[in-house]
Design an enzyme around this catalytic site. Structure first.
Site, short mmCIF file in Angstrom:
data_model
loop_
_atom_site.label_atom_id
_atom_site.label_comp_id
_atom_site.label_asym_id
_atom_site.label_seq_id
_atom_site.Cartn_x
_atom_site.Cartn_y
_atom_site.Cartn_z
N ASP A 9 0.87 -1.18 0.00
CA ASP A 9 0.00 0.00 0.00
C ASP A 9 0.91 1.23 0.00
O ASP A 9 1.39 1.66 1.05
CB ASP A 9 -0.90 -0.02 1.24
N GLU A 509 -1.05 -0.98 -4.50
CA GLU A 509 -2.00 0.12 -4.58
C GLU A 509 -1.22 1.40 -4.32
O GLU A 509 -0.43 1.47 -3.39
CB GLU A 509 -3.11 -0.02 -3.53
N GLU A 513 -3.46 11.03 -4.31
CA GLU A 513 -2.90 12.38 -4.37
C GLU A 513 -1.38 12.29 -4.30
O GLU A 513 -0.82 11.26 -3.94
CB GLU A 513 -3.43 13.23 -3.21
N HIS A 599 -28.06 -2.10 -9.66
CA HIS A 599 -26.81 -1.75 -10.33
C HIS A 599 -27.13 -1.43 -11.78
O HIS A 599 -27.70 -2.27 -12.48
CB HIS A 599 -25.81 -2.90 -10.25
N HIS A 738 -1.93 0.97 7.51
CA HIS A 738 -1.14 0.76 6.29
C HIS A 738 -0.86 -0.73 6.08
O HIS A 738 -0.99 -1.24 4.96
CB HIS A 738 0.19 1.52 6.38
#
Length: 1121
Positions: A9, A509, A513, A599, A738
């Site tokens: 991550d 991942e 930002e 959906h 994390h």
């Protein structure tokens, strides 16, 4: 292979690490790696400081050259015979017409050498587009005054009228506020200096033409910005004269990257004709249009490009209208174009070429491709007249351009800086010239063609080691924040491979930002938007249901989806989007079975369970629609409005998101594999540039080493959905999340959806889903459960357990760098004084209220005045002014007034006085004392500082905010206590003779004595910021792990500031091990370690968080660097 999966991550200032066995689901390793995010703002501060030092150095050098010029020209000066208070601006004006003494001439010329104006304004004054904005308008007004006056005359006039001339300030003129800026072009100063010197030449024969020319060279001389520092004799790689012996034409040329596929070729300018044609063709090939092939033909592409090139104005809307007309279709039928951040269509439009066609002295249409490409290169690389002219002469040695054409190109470059400022393409002209014919002949986009042609991206990956070179990998990531995070992640990958062997899968991942503050703002913005929409929906529902501001709590009992349904009802304008019927809030609340949340596109196709893929509809309509898209279903349903009606409604809607609109209006056949693949790439796979760089680099590395590790980069929104479905809450109070995220990311590679995504899952004839494993038909909800079902039994329970949380390891990037900022750059004056309850004189740092006429200045004055007015230097050293001028103003002028709205607001008595009488003046019998604009006061006692007092100064001059660097830990065997020695960056210095950066042994011993460290104490280890420190109570056997921050409280021996091991900061009053007590209520943990009955150990960690206890770290501390 090892059956292991590595999940990463990658955040802005963190990397979560999770390793699990993909067969058994056993969690092998988990840790959070924390490091300070790279901050571009810090680079700006350093650049600004460097610029300031450089400007000061150059000013000083010009003054030295001026002194030498006067000496060599025999102009003798003796400043002992003249007043030191001569006004240089008066002398400059006087020198235009009257004789000046040598001393007066020197003062006038020196003033201009120090402040010689801005050279680029000479070009800007000719630029018709430069007068945009307030600043440029004022500069333009200054230029108008220069038509009749010199800079010196204007400056003197302002000084005499307003008492100020330098900087950016506002004055009142004819009852109106008027902004003035002391900015003039260098050429104006040159003209003024020439006039002064020519006048003085009439009175003084020693002022020769040679003297005038040499002075003007000192005044205006400037190194070309594109040459950089250095010269033939003093070569440096920071300038054009390289240490290799090579001499560059333009230092910025080496910053142009090399072609991705031809490493010997430079990248093309984006404004080049070739790049513009290539980009538009690639965009056209990506379009899907309503033709038999769904693509544009070669002839149509030629027509479109000719049309675009020959139009004066062109944008996406106009271009799509033309394409629609060409194909006899609606603009809405054109798909596949790029979307910008605001959701608007984007397409290349030959912008640079069309703009260049407006040039009057050049016929762009008659120029060949090579000339246009070269011209774009010159105008992209150079920004100012000098560089453009020299580059044109170099690139076009045949003199292709006249001076008139050069002048127009210079102005054109300035007026269109946004076009040429876009920089460089990823490809070279050579590669694009190979691809352009393919783009015309086929409907393939660039990457497909490159693959078909067998073009391989060049990499400099080394095959010598199976570990990844993080520097090579991040070469193509230009954002320093992302690059730093990726480097940390690659170090972790290498360490994990070294410890656990090769992995079956690596799943990554990456942060959305690229800035910590931006990330926080983005989260806050999304949360606010969601809250606002929810509140608006609930308020509207309550008003319509019971005429109140809130719905009764009872309506939500047994109706868990009601809040979501109300939000969708609000988004949809109170309509069912399948039937077009209005939905009554009473029906929605009281007859909930009539409505369902559907959906829009099947979850099995999109893997998107967000609100963007959900609509509120009548249950009957939902059953009839089944697993089809609205486009496929609506026109064949019995009780539905037409797809055309839906399209019109959706396009007009202001409350539906762009993504939801796209889902509702898609006309693609979701049964096709390529359509499914597109949704997988959009909602599961992260396709951003930096993510692709990391993915491709890792894949290429493992391929080159014949390692069968599969690498994938997933989107954060997908793992967020897994968190939500698995019920794992995310708390950002500690750093545990994390590692938890990393394990979720690792587990995501083993979900059923990865196994099934290549299969045809949907049987559209029966509107049901087929479970490939069991052969049974399953519902959408059952399929959803299958997709989001945790891949291992008890996996989710483990992640939620306290035992698991406590076992997570943490690793921090230790800051041991020694050449950082030593202190703040502000220079402080000091004075000896008794203030308040002082019994003897103490050294105080002086503070200053810079402008007493602002409201902030007055407020600061009153804060000190009310507490202790004797703190003001004026009160002590000029009591008559304080008692007879300052205090009467406070008594006689108001500090509050009524504003235009009739409301009482604060005001400034000093400003009120100034408006009536002008500046406050010091007390004098004639009332003409010096003006008072600022006030000094005794601020605080001098603490930690760096002494920079000049030799002839009576009072200390200091720098404050001295930054701590490290702490050396000693053990005194006699007392049985630890002793801490703190070092600051300021303690280091370059050794004379050797140039070694170090702390001398003599200085170290002085600090050691001052810090109370016994000469016989044994050195244990050194602690830097973020080193881990284990403190043990030898009596109770309690122990606690901390992060070391710094040696603190210099007046208290052996005190340090500590941070928690697993989070950013302590809670106020948080309990520690008994021997250390509690954290202060402020959250700061400042503790003395010079205690009996404790043991201290340094704990070193690797990037995976594995801990190694250090009891001793050598015989003596390191002092040389």
């Amino acid at each position: 292979m090892s059956d292991l999966v590595l999940g990463l991550d990658i955040g802005i200032g963190s990397v979560g690490v999770g390793i699990l066995n993909k067969v058994t689901g056993e969690i092998i390793h988990k840790n959070s790696r924390i490091f300070p995010a790279a901050q571009a703002e810090n680079n700006l501060v350093r650049r600004t400081n460097r610029q300031g030092r450089r400007l000061a150095r150059r000013k000083k050098h010009r003054r030295v050259r001026l002194n030498r010029l006067f000496e060599e020209s025999g102009l003798i000066t003796d400043f002992t015979k003249i007043s030191i208070n001569l006004n240089p601006y008066q002398l400059r004006v006087k020198g235009l017409t009257d004789e000046l003494s040598n001393e007066e001439l020197f003062i006038a010329l020196k003033n201009m050498v120090k402040h010689r104006g801005i050279s680029y304004l000479d070009d800007a004054s000719d630029d018709g587009n430069s007068s945009v904005g307030d600043y440029a308008q004022i500069v333009k007004e200054n230029s108008k005054q220069l038509e009749t006056k010199t800079p010196g005359q204007i400056q003197l006039e302002r000084y005499q009228t307003y008492g100020q001339l330098r900087g950016d300030f506002t004055v009142e003129k004819d009852g109106k506020k008027h902004r003035l800026i002391n900015v003039f072009p260098t050429s104006a100063y040159r003209s003024e200096a020439l006039r002064i010197l020519q006048t003085q030449q009439e009175f003084n024969p020693q002022i020769t033409d040679e003297f005038i020319n040499r002075y003007l060279e000192i005044l205006t001389g400037k190194r070309k910005y594109y040459h950089g520092p250095g010269n033939e004799k003093s070569r440096t790689d920071y300038g054009r004269y390289r240490t290799s012996g090579e001499t560059l034409d333009n230092i910025f040329g080496i910053l142009i990257g090399k072609c991705t596929f031809y490493p010997d070729e430079f990248r093309a300018a984006k404004a080049s004709y070739t790049a513009q044609e290539f980009n538009l063709l690639n965009d056209l090939n990506n379009l899907t249009v309503p033709t038999e092939t769904k693509k544009l033909s070669k002839e149509q592409k030629n027509q479109i490009i000719n049309y675009v090139k020959n139009e004066k104005a062109m944008g996406p809307a106009k271009l799509f209208k033309y394409i629609a007309k060409l194909l006899s279709c609606d603009v809405a039928d054109i798909k596949g174009y790029r979307i910008d951040k605001s959701g608007k269509a984007e397409i290349h439009t030959f912008e640079a070429y069309r703009k260049m066609k407006t040039l009057e002295t050049l016929d762009i249409e008659q120029m060949d491709r090579e000339t246009l490409d070269k011209l774009a290169y010159v105008l992209t690389l150079n920004t100012e007249r000098e560089g453009i002219q020299e580059a044109l002469e170099h690139e076009f040695a045949d003199g292709s351009f006249s001076q008139k054409q050069v002048d127009e190109l210079v102005q054109f470059r300035k007026a269109n800086s946004s076009i040429f400022g876009k920089g460089w393409h990823n490809f070279s002209v050579k590669l694009m010239m190979e691809l352009i014919p393919e783009l015309y002949e086929t409907s393939e986009e660039q990457m497909t063609i490159l693959t078909r042609l067998g073009k391989q991206k060049t990499t400099s990956s080394s095959n010598k080691t199976k570990y990844i070179d993080e520097k090579l990998l991040t070469e193509e990531i230009y954002n320093p924040v992302v690059a730093k995070s990726v480097r940390q992640a690659i170090k972790i990958v290498n360490a994990a491979i070294k410890e656990y062997g090769d992995f079956d899968n690596i799943v990554i991942e990456m942060a959305r930002e690229t800035n910590e503050d931006d990330e926080k703002k983005a989260i806050q913005k999304i949360q606010k938007a969601n809250k606002d929409e929810k509140d608006a929906a609930m308020l509207k529902a309550a008003n319509q249901y019971n005429g109140k501001a809130e719905l009764p709590h009872s309506v939500f009992h047994g109706h868990k989806q009601l809040a979501t349904k109300i939000r969708l009802w609000h988004q949809q304008g109170e309509r069912c989007l399948y039937t077009g019927k209005t939905i009554s809030i009473h029906d929605l609340i009281n007859n909930s079975n009539q409505f369902e949340v559907d959906h829009i596109l099947p979850l099995s196709i999109t893997f998107d369970d967000s609100l963007a893929n959900k609509v509120l509809v009548y249950a009957t309509a939902n059953q009839e629609k089944g697993q089809r898209t609205p486009y496929q279903a609506l026109d064949s349903m019995d009780d539905a409005w037409s797809f055309r009606e839906l399209k019109a409604f959706v396009r007009e809607s202001k409350t539906l998101s762009n993504k939801k609109k796209e889902y509702l209006l898609t006309e693609e056949d979701i049964s096709k594999f390529d359509v499914r693949k597109k949704f997988i790439e959009r909602n599961l796979v992260d396709t951003r540039y930096a993510s692709r760089v990391v993915l491709n680099a890792l894949q290429e590395h493992f391929r080159a080493h014949k390692i069968d590790t599969k690498v994938s980069v997933v989107r954060g929104q997908f793992t967020s959905q897994l968190r939500r479905h698995w019920g794992i809450e995310k708390t950002r109070d500690t750093y545990h999340h994390h590692a938890v995220d990393a394990l979720i990311i690792a587990a995501s590679s083993q979900l059923n959806l990865w196994k099934k995504q290549k299969n045809t899952l949907v049987s559209y004839s029966e509107d049901q889903l087929l479970d490939i494993e069991t052969g049974e038909l399953i519902s959408d909800d059952e399929y959803k459960e299958s997709v989001f079902k945790a891949p291992y039994q008890h996996f989710v329970d483990t992640l939620k357990s306290k035992e698991f949380e406590d076992s997570i390891l943490f690793s921090y990037q230790v800051d041991s760098k020694f050449n950082r900022k030593i202190s703040d750059a502000t220079i402080y004056a000091t004075r000896q004084a008794k203030v308040g309850k002082d019994k003897a004189d103490e050294t105080y740092v002086l503070g200053k209220i810079k402008d007493i006429y602002t409201q902030d200045g007055y407020d600061a004055f009153m804060k000190i005045y009310k507490k202790d007015k004797s703190k003001f230097l004026m009160y002590r050293h000029d009591p008559q002014t304080f008692e007879k001028v300052i205090e009467p103003i406070l008594e006689n002028y108001p500090n509050k007034q009524i504003n235009e709205k009739g409301k009482e607001v604060p005001c400034n008595p000093f400003l009120k006085y100034k408006e009536e009488h002008g500046y406050i003046r010091k007390y004098s019998k004639k009332g003409n004392g010096p003006e008072i604009k600022s006030l000094k006061y005794y601020d605080s006692k001098l603490g930690n500082h760096i002494d920079i007092t000049p030799k002839d100064s009576n009072n200390k001059v200091v720098l404050q905010s001295v930054s701590p660097w490290r702490a050396d830990v000693y053990f005194n065997k006699t007392t049985g206590k630890y002793e801490i020695l703190g070092l600051k960056y300021a303690d280091l210095q370059f050794e004379k003779g050797t140039g070694t950066y170090k702390i001398s042994q003599e200085k170290y011993n002085d600090i050691k004595k001052k810090e109370g460290v016994d000469s016989d104490s044994e050195f244990k280890f050194t602690l830097y910021k973020n080193d881990l420190l284990l403190v043990k109570d030898t009596e109770t056997k309690e122990q606690q792990l901390f992060r070391f921050l710094s040696r603190t409280m210099p007046k208290q021996k052996h005190y340090v500031e500590l941070k928690p091991y697993d989070k950013q900061k302590f809670e106020g009053g948080e309990a520690l091990i008994k021997v250390l007590g509690n954290v202060a209520n402020s959250g700061q943990c400042k503790k003395g370690l010079g205690k009996s009955n404790i043991s201290i150990y340094k704990v070193r960690t690797d990037v995976l968080g594995n801990q190694h206890i250090i009891k001793n770290e050598g015989d003596k501390p390191k002092l040389d660097f």
